[in-house]
Enzyme design. Structure first.
Site, PDB file in Angstrom:
ATOM      1  N   ARG A  27       0.986  -1.554   0.227  1.00 56.41           N
ATOM      2  CA  ARG A  27       0.153  -0.513   0.319  1.00 56.41           C
ATOM      3  C   ARG A  27       0.578   0.990  -0.225  1.00 56.41           C
ATOM      4  O   ARG A  27       0.129   2.254  -0.515  1.00 56.41           O
ATOM      5  CB  ARG A  27      -0.903   0.333   1.174  1.00 56.41           C
ATOM      6  CG  ARG A  27      -2.123   1.563   1.409  1.00 56.41           C
ATOM      7  CD  ARG A  27      -2.505   1.354   2.803  1.00 56.41           C
ATOM      8  NE  ARG A  27      -4.132   0.284   2.352  1.00 56.41           N
ATOM      9  CZ  ARG A  27      -4.362  -0.838   3.144  1.00 56.41           C
ATOM     10  NH1 ARG A  27      -3.298  -0.850   3.819  1.00 56.41           N
ATOM     11  NH2 ARG A  27      -5.234  -1.762   2.597  1.00 56.41           N
ATOM     12  N   ALA A  28       1.901   1.186   0.480  1.00 55.89           N
ATOM     13  CA  ALA A  28       2.866   2.690   0.420  1.00 55.89           C
ATOM     14  C   ALA A  28       2.797   3.018  -0.452  1.00 55.89           C
ATOM     15  O   ALA A  28       3.171   4.191  -1.101  1.00 55.89           O
ATOM     16  CB  ALA A  28       4.020   1.720   1.537  1.00 55.89           C
TER      17      ALA A  28
END
Length: 652
Positions: free
Chosen positions: A275-276
């Site tokens: 997700r980062a």
């Protein structure tokens, strides 16, 4: 009264930029604003709504469907092509901390469903926030299940209600903005990760800047409309820039070189999951559009990383968020192709106007409390690595705040019964409602297939789950605890229990006693981080005023019972049981223990070590009516091993 103008807020360039980027690209995932009280977090968020372009919505649609692309599953639909529409301003919907789940996601009218066979869905706050802003002040105080609901809707772009065999789904795309004061407790790591960007804000220490803040605030309070008029042109210009960036956004390209930089940076900071990387990429694209570029550059990646990664690099709950500038630059250089890179203008290169305050320094931290009492102080000893601790529970069944420690009647959990209307709100219980209404159908003149239901027939599910408690640590910091590095083992065990309290959503407090008295080192708080900080700086020395420590713990629990009566306490006394301060120290300690016995669930963590043991902590536990736990048996795996040993011994 007009809201405070966005461009009138002094300083906080990082927060300005994060809010603007989230407005340009809602797919970024919103913003979490962390900061101390009184830093204008809420003021700036509320001012943002006035900058957003208006939205076209279908007439009479409670779910704000776009007339060009209406939601095919809209409960008020389907909407025919060319349906009448109107334009309205973008909404800012505020979610109160104490909101019920039905108010957030919407609810079904059970009375109409039973009587008329109609699915009458009453939309909640998620529907109201569609295509606008959803603002949660003090998001860290919101119940976990509500935070999960919000973040799931923000990630999926839809809200779904499953009740009594009926399913309703509607679009819910919004910019989620949360503010929080870390002193009042942290969000769980998995919830932190669901916010796209995070910003740390702090009040400026520059006297001139503080003077300007006060001057503008007083001017606004004296004449809100006139003050807003002074900044109307600047706000309108910024709104036009945001709208232009939104139009440019689909044209921005993310080249492979920039994508490789993003991957290198995320790998360098060892963030979990992907997700980062995705959020950083979306943020870099939004920043390029904000700067008027059609291709992402190194500067865009740098800005995106500073906003998207600080809250994702926390390796454990007690780590402060933040990233190393040197590590970031090194990662960018490692992934950079040969040849000179773009200019490095820092995080403010594409910032909105009215910047000028440097971002707050990382890791401000708190000064540890060393007790301040004389009596042969020894240098504080650090704790070792925390381990998974046993779960200690409060006896009985409570009705406190939702958590994961002790049994309680809660809004979520397994159904154990029903309760009539007029009691605590909960989920409707269909079968019990039908049973309550069925005997009265003839007297009510029923004719037809539906039931005639009255409000007094409604029944709600009674559910049992888990609650969070107040875990009050009463820690012996006398000289005997510092002998032979015993305090290191004690601090490690207490730190592990604090980590357990963090995961179980408990409130914590810390009482210490040493020399000739006791003190409240940390009043009861949700901030487990603060307790860990105070524990780390705890010094030892002097005699053991055990009675004073127990009396101070009793006083704290008595006051907290008035402030938060539904949260049940768990007292953890950490001591070797010796009472050596003052005349009749042992007798006074027994009397103090007697005041607590039977009223509070207690645990005595026995810190006595060595071959010659007096067993005083076990005697204290008996007087307290508490569970006696040697410090070496606090770990969960230690308990499991002891149980296995007992079972194998019996089998033999």
């Amino acid at each position: 009264m007009k809201p405070y103008p966005f461009t009138a807020v002094v300083g906080m360039p990082d927060l300005r930029l994060a809010l603007v980027l989230s407005s340009i690209s809602p797919a970024v995932g919103g913003v979490l604003v962390r900061g101390e009280k009184g830093t204008a977090k809420s003021t700036m968020v509320r001012a943002l709504a006035g900058l957003l372009p208006g939205v076209d919505v279908v007439d009479a649609c409670r779910f704000s469907c776009d007339p060009v692309e209406p939601d095919p599953a809209c409960p008020d639909g389907p909407h025919a092509e060319g349906s009448p529409a109107h334009r309205r301003p973008a909404r800012l919907v505020e979610l109160p901390v104490g909101a019920a789940e039905d108010r957030v996601i919407g609810s079904l009218n059970l009375e109409r469903a039973l009587a008329d066979g109609v699915t009458d869905f009453q939309p909640g706050l998620l529907a109201a926030a569609h295509r606008g802003l959803l603002y949660v002040d003090e998001v860290n105080l919101l119940h976990d299940h509500l935070v999960d609901t919000l973040l799931d809707a923000a990630a999926m772009g839809r809200a779904t209600v499953e009740r009594e065999g009926v399913s309703v789904s509607h679009a819910a795309r919004f910019v989620l903005i949360g503010t929080m004061n870390p002193e009042e407790g942290e969000l769980r790591p998995q919830l932190l990760d669901r916010f796209g960007l995070t910003v740390e804000v702090a009040s400026s220490r520059d006297p001139e800047l503080r003077v300007e803040v006060v001057r503008r605030r007083l001017a606004y309070e004296a004449d809100p409309d006139g003050f807003a008029g002074q900044y109307a042109a600047a706000d309108a210009e910024l709104a036009a820039d945001i709208e232009a960036a939104q139009r440019l956004l689909p044209s921005v390209k993310l080249p492979d070189d920039a994508l490789r930089q993003i991957a290198e940076v995320c790998a360098s900071f060892e963030v979990d999951g992907m997700r980062a990387d995705i959020v950083t990429a979306r943020t870099a694209v939004a920043h390029a559009a904000w700067a008027g570029r059609t291709e992402v550059t190194t500067d865009d990646v740098r800005v995106a990383a500073r906003l998207a990664l600080p809250h994702r690099r926390r390796r454990n709950p007690f780590d402060a968020p933040g990233i190393s500038e040197e590590q970031l630059e090194q990662a960018l250089q490692d992934a950079e192709p040969e040849g000179p890179g773009p200019d490095d203008d820092g995080p403010g290169s594409g910032a909105p106007p009215e910047g000028g305050e440097a971002p707050p320094s990382e890791g401000g931290g708190q000064e540890p409390s060393g007790g301040g009492k004389s009596g042969g102080d020894q240098k504080p000893v650090g704790a070792g690595e925390a381990f998974r601790a046993r779960r200690f529970e409060v006896k009985g069944t409570g009705e406190g705040a939702a958590g994961r420690r002790s049994r309680a009647i809660t809004d979520n959990g397994r159904t154990i019964g029903v309760q009539p209307t007029g009691t605590k709100d909960g989920h409707p219980h269909l079968l019990a409602t039908v049973r309550a209404a069925a005997p009265h159908q003839r007297s009510r003149g029923r004719s037809g297939a539906g039931l005639v239901v009255r409000p007094q027939d409604l029944r709600f599910a009674r559910r049992e789950g888990r609650e969070g408690n107040l875990v009050l640590f009463c820690v012996d910091a006398s000289g005997s605890m510092g002998a032979r590095q015993r305090m290191r083992e004690v601090k490690t065990a207490v730190l592990s229990l604090l980590l357990d309290a963090y995961q179980r959503r408990d409130k914590v407090g810390l009482v210490t006693f040493r020399a000739s008295g006791a003190e409240l080192a940390l009043p009861p708080t949700i901030s487990v981080d603060a307790a860990a900080s105070r524990l780390d700086g705890l010094a030892t020395g002097g005699r053991t005023p055990l009675a004073e420590g127990l009396l101070e713990a009793a006083r704290v629990l008595r006051i907290e019972a008035v402030r938060d009566p539904v949260r049940r306490p768990l007292l953890v006394v950490v001591t070797d049981g010796r009472a050596t301060s003052g005349a009749d120290a042992v007798q006074r300690a027994r009397q103090a223990a007697g005041l607590l016995a039977g009223n509070v669930t207690s645990i005595v963590m026995d810190c006595e070590s060595g071959k010659m043991r007096l067993g005083l902590a076990a005697e204290l536990a008996e007087h307290l009516g508490a569970e006696h736990v040697p410090v070496a048996e606090v770990a969960a795996d230690t308990l499991a091993g002891a149980v296995r040993t007992r079972i194998s011994g019996k089998a033999a």
